[in-house]
Structures are given as structure tokens and as C-alpha cells.
Design a protein around this motif. Structure first.
Motif, PDB file in Angstrom:
ATOM      1  N   PRO A  23     -14.783  47.117 -50.843  1.00  5.56           N
ATOM      2  CA  PRO A  23     -14.928  48.517 -50.452  1.00  5.56           C
ATOM      3  C   PRO A  23     -16.041  49.173 -51.272  1.00  5.56           C
ATOM      4  N   LEU A  25     -17.845  52.871 -51.870  1.00  7.40           N
ATOM      5  CA  LEU A  25     -17.788  54.307 -51.643  1.00  7.40           C
ATOM      6  C   LEU A  25     -19.026  54.924 -52.273  1.00  7.40           C
ATOM      7  N   ARG A  27     -21.034  58.492 -52.932  1.00  6.15           N
ATOM      8  CA  ARG A  27     -20.970  59.958 -52.924  1.00  6.15           C
ATOM      9  C   ARG A  27     -22.294  60.478 -53.449  1.00  6.15           C
TER      10      ARG A  27
END
Length: 74
Positions: A23, A25, A27
Motif C-alpha cells: 500500500p 499513500l 499526501r
């Protein structure tokens, strides 16, 4: 910090191709120090700062975190 964004843009496809179950992520936020976090089994987390690093150095940090995860699995 811009170099970190460029690193992600350039390498995201390869990272997901080589690690399809990993995974990732991302930002984006102005004025925040770029960090790379790894979360391993048993609640272990590691973080490295990426500000001012070259693309090669960012890749080295990513590899270090991957090796640390492999070592935890023992």
C-alpha cells in the motif's frame, strides 16, 4: 521538497509493478517536510526524512526501509 514529488511521479508505476501488494499513500501539502513512513508487522513503524535528498538518496532510504522490514520477519 519538489524533488520528492518528482521522485513519486517518476517512480510510482515501477514501485507498484514491483510491489503490487504494497500500500502506498501519498499526501501532498505545501510547507510540510517530506517523510517516508514504513509500517511493519507487530505495530513497528519507521520514518525517514527526505528533505534535501537526491533521487538516488531517496531510493536508498526506500531500500533501507524494505531491508529493515525483511529483517523483522527474520
Amino acid at each position: 521538497m519538489r524533488l520528492c514529488c518528482e521522485f513519486v511521479e517518476k517512480n510510482y508505476t515501477d514501485l507498484k509493478t514491483l510491489n503490487p501488494k504494497l500500500p502506498i499513500l501519498i499526501r501532498e501539502c505545501r510547507g510540510v517536510e517530506p517523510l517516508l513512513w514504513a509500517r511493519y508487522d507487530m505495530g513497528v513503524e519507521r520514518c525517514v526524512r527526505l528533505d534535501g535528498l537526491t533521487e538516488t538518496q531517496i531510493n536508498e532510504k526506500l531500500e533501507e526501509l524494505a531491508k529493515a522490514g525483511a529483517a523483522l520477519k527474520g
